[in-house]
Write a protein that holds these residues in place. Structure first.
Motif, short mmCIF file in Angstrom:
data_model
loop_
_atom_site.label_atom_id
_atom_site.label_comp_id
_atom_site.label_asym_id
_atom_site.label_seq_id
_atom_site.Cartn_x
_atom_site.Cartn_y
_atom_site.Cartn_z
N SER A 35 30.86 16.33 35.96
CA SER A 35 31.08 17.76 36.01
C SER A 35 32.19 18.10 37.14
O SER A 35 32.90 19.24 36.94
CB SER A 35 29.90 18.39 36.19
OG SER A 35 29.51 18.17 37.40
N ARG A 36 32.50 17.19 37.80
CA ARG A 36 33.55 17.48 38.90
C ARG A 36 34.88 17.46 38.27
O ARG A 36 35.99 18.17 39.02
CB ARG A 36 33.53 16.66 40.03
CG ARG A 36 32.28 16.79 41.00
CD ARG A 36 32.19 15.59 41.97
NE ARG A 36 31.71 14.44 41.18
CZ ARG A 36 31.52 13.13 41.92
NH1 ARG A 36 31.52 13.33 43.24
NH2 ARG A 36 31.23 12.16 41.24
N GLY A 37 35.04 16.97 37.32
CA GLY A 37 36.31 16.87 36.60
C GLY A 37 37.44 15.89 36.98
O GLY A 37 37.72 15.65 38.16
N LEU A 38 37.94 15.12 36.21
CA LEU A 38 38.81 13.89 36.52
C LEU A 38 40.45 14.67 36.47
O LEU A 38 41.13 14.26 37.34
CB LEU A 38 38.69 12.82 35.76
CG LEU A 38 39.86 11.80 35.51
CD1 LEU A 38 39.73 10.91 37.11
CD2 LEU A 38 39.77 10.71 34.65
N CYS A 39 40.29 15.44 35.34
CA CYS A 39 41.82 15.96 35.26
C CYS A 39 42.16 17.14 35.98
O CYS A 39 41.09 17.89 36.38
CB CYS A 39 41.71 16.38 33.92
SG CYS A 39 41.94 15.10 32.69
N PRO A 40 43.24 17.57 36.28
CA PRO A 40 43.60 18.82 37.02
C PRO A 40 43.25 19.96 36.42
O PRO A 40 42.97 20.02 35.16
CB PRO A 40 45.09 18.63 37.28
CG PRO A 40 45.76 17.26 36.95
CD PRO A 40 44.31 16.69 35.73
N GLU A 41 42.94 21.19 37.14
CA GLU A 41 42.83 22.45 36.52
C GLU A 41 43.69 22.70 35.44
O GLU A 41 45.00 22.61 35.41
CB GLU A 41 42.67 23.48 37.54
CG GLU A 41 42.19 24.92 36.77
CD GLU A 41 42.06 25.86 37.98
OE1 GLU A 41 42.14 26.99 37.78
OE2 GLU A 41 41.58 25.35 39.28
N GLY A 42 43.00 22.84 34.17
CA GLY A 42 44.01 23.35 33.19
C GLY A 42 44.47 22.18 32.14
O GLY A 42 45.03 22.28 31.23
N TRP A 43 43.52 21.13 32.36
CA TRP A 43 43.60 19.94 31.69
C TRP A 43 42.27 19.25 31.56
O TRP A 43 41.56 19.73 32.08
CB TRP A 43 44.48 18.83 32.28
CG TRP A 43 46.28 19.24 32.68
CD1 TRP A 43 46.29 20.28 33.49
CD2 TRP A 43 47.07 18.82 32.09
NE1 TRP A 43 47.67 20.22 33.51
CE2 TRP A 43 48.45 19.41 32.74
CE3 TRP A 43 47.25 17.79 31.18
CZ2 TRP A 43 49.68 19.16 32.33
CZ3 TRP A 43 48.62 17.67 30.88
CH2 TRP A 43 49.71 18.17 31.10
N HIS A 44 42.39 18.38 30.48
CA HIS A 44 40.97 17.65 30.08
C HIS A 44 41.32 16.31 29.44
O HIS A 44 42.32 16.06 28.86
CB HIS A 44 40.18 18.60 29.25
CG HIS A 44 41.01 18.81 27.64
ND1 HIS A 44 41.74 19.81 27.48
CD2 HIS A 44 40.51 18.24 26.65
CE1 HIS A 44 42.07 19.90 26.15
NE2 HIS A 44 41.33 18.73 25.53
N VAL A 45 40.25 15.52 29.28
CA VAL A 45 40.38 14.36 28.80
C VAL A 45 40.17 14.51 27.19
O VAL A 45 39.33 15.15 27.00
CB VAL A 45 39.25 13.26 29.08
CG1 VAL A 45 39.47 12.03 28.29
CG2 VAL A 45 39.48 13.06 30.58
N PRO A 46 41.01 14.20 26.40
CA PRO A 46 41.11 14.61 24.96
C PRO A 46 39.70 13.93 24.28
O PRO A 46 39.24 12.88 24.53
CB PRO A 46 42.12 13.82 24.23
CG PRO A 46 43.12 13.51 25.36
CD PRO A 46 42.24 13.21 26.50
N SER A 47 39.09 14.77 23.38
CA SER A 47 38.18 14.31 22.63
C SER A 47 38.31 13.25 21.45
O SER A 47 39.67 13.07 21.46
CB SER A 47 37.36 15.69 21.94
OG SER A 47 38.22 15.96 20.90
N ASP A 48 37.25 12.61 20.86
CA ASP A 48 37.84 11.83 19.72
C ASP A 48 38.61 12.43 18.59
O ASP A 48 39.53 12.03 18.19
CB ASP A 48 36.46 11.24 19.41
CG ASP A 48 36.70 10.05 18.20
OD1 ASP A 48 37.49 9.30 18.32
OD2 ASP A 48 36.13 10.34 17.03
#
Length: 154
Positions: A35-48
């Motif tokens: 929940s702390r998030g790996l990606c910078p704010e405004g970004w995310h790891v893509p889903s399948d």
């Protein structure tokens, strides 16, 4: 699973920070789900599904891998089949860290990229690029494996 496996964790290939300067770090899937998030704010790891949208856009899985790989042989072993980096993804062959032994393997040959999607309670989906094919493959594997992660702009 115990907390040991669920901690946000990463490593440098062969525990050598110089490798991470070029290839990035290798992360277990629990880092993706943290929940702390790996990606910078405004970004995310893509889903399948988002990876599937990308490969479909690039002309299907059979040729999308070449369009996702960095061109040339600076980081990829010969032959780096079909590599054009037409997509701008610039996939690198960072290899992976085995969950059961901690051994690093396949740098220069293969790139493994986690998605944010679980396939079941033990496994999650990832994409796989290879030095000797222009395809991109979709597999699931143990969440404890150390793979690369890419962030996608929201």
């Amino acid at each position: 699973l115990g907390d040991l496996y669920k901690r946000q964790t990463y490593c440098d290939y062969d525990n050598n920070p110089t490798n991470s300067e070029t290839y990035g770090r290798l992360y277990n899937w629990y880092t993706v789900d943290d929940s702390r998030g790996l990606c910078p704010e405004g970004w995310h790891v893509p889903s399948d599904n988002e990876y599937t949208v990308l490969t479909d856009f690039l002309g299907d899985w059979e040729i999308a891998g070449g369009k996702m790989k960095e061109e040339g042989l600076e980081h990829w072993n010969s032959t780096n089949t079909g590599a054009t980096n037409e997509s701008g993804f610039t996939g690198l062959p960072a290899g992976y860290r085995q969950n059961d032994t901690g051994t690093n393997t396949n740098m220069g040959y293969y790139g493994y990229f986690w998605s944010s999607s679980e396939s079941n309670s033990w496994n999650a989906w990832y994409r796989y690029l290879s030095f000797n094919t222009s395809s991109v493959s979709r597999y699931d594997d143990y969440k404890q494996q150390g793979f690369s992660i890419r962030c996608l702009k929201d």
